[in-house]
Scaffold this motif. Structure first.
Motif: not given
Length: 143
Positions: A63-70
């Motif tokens: 999430v922090a690296k914006e690889v996964l967006v909640p």
């Protein structure tokens, strides 16, 4: 394996650990979860066959690296609508190609056929517009 109640217990394989490409993690963060929250996290970690701490670390980094967006459950429905509308537009594109092919081969295309394709296209574009506006409303600004 049989437990005390006599029921057969299925064992999963060993919990998968992360690849140590970056070396050991030296920083520690402590989390506190309610019982319900922990049940959700534990279920997710088990689903991915990961240790809970490893799953939390990897998920938070993603999430922090914006690889996964909640995505909220509401946004999931909007995304599903965008996917449906995109599929509909793809089918409409095929119809337009068929009409062009027919016109180029001196075949006739009726006004009713043209109206049906244009009506479907207008509805699909409207659905895409509505879903896009909804997603933009839910989007959090970046700081």
């Amino acid at each position: 394996m049989v437990d005390d109640s006599g029921l057969v217990e299925q064992r999963r394989g060993p919990v998968r650990r992360r690849v140590r490409g970056e070396g050991p993690r030296g920083e520690r963060v402590r989390f506190w979860f309610s019982e319900d929250e922990m049940a959700v996290v534990r279920t997710a970690a088990e689903r991915d066959n990961r240790a809970v701490a490893a799953w939390v670390a990897d998920a938070s980094l993603a999430v922090a690296k914006e690889v996964l967006v909640p995505v909220s459950p509401d946004a999931r429905e909007v995304l599903a609508e965008l996917i449906r509308a995109r599929s509909e537009l793809s089918r409409i594109g095929s119809n337009v190609n068929q009409i062009a092919r027919a016109l180029n081969s001196d075949a006739t295309v009726t006004q009713a056929q043209l109206d049906a394709v244009l009506s479907r296209a207008e509805r699909a574009v409207q659905r895409m517009d509505e879903a896009t506006v909804q997603l933009m409303r839910e989007r959090r600004p970046r700081s």
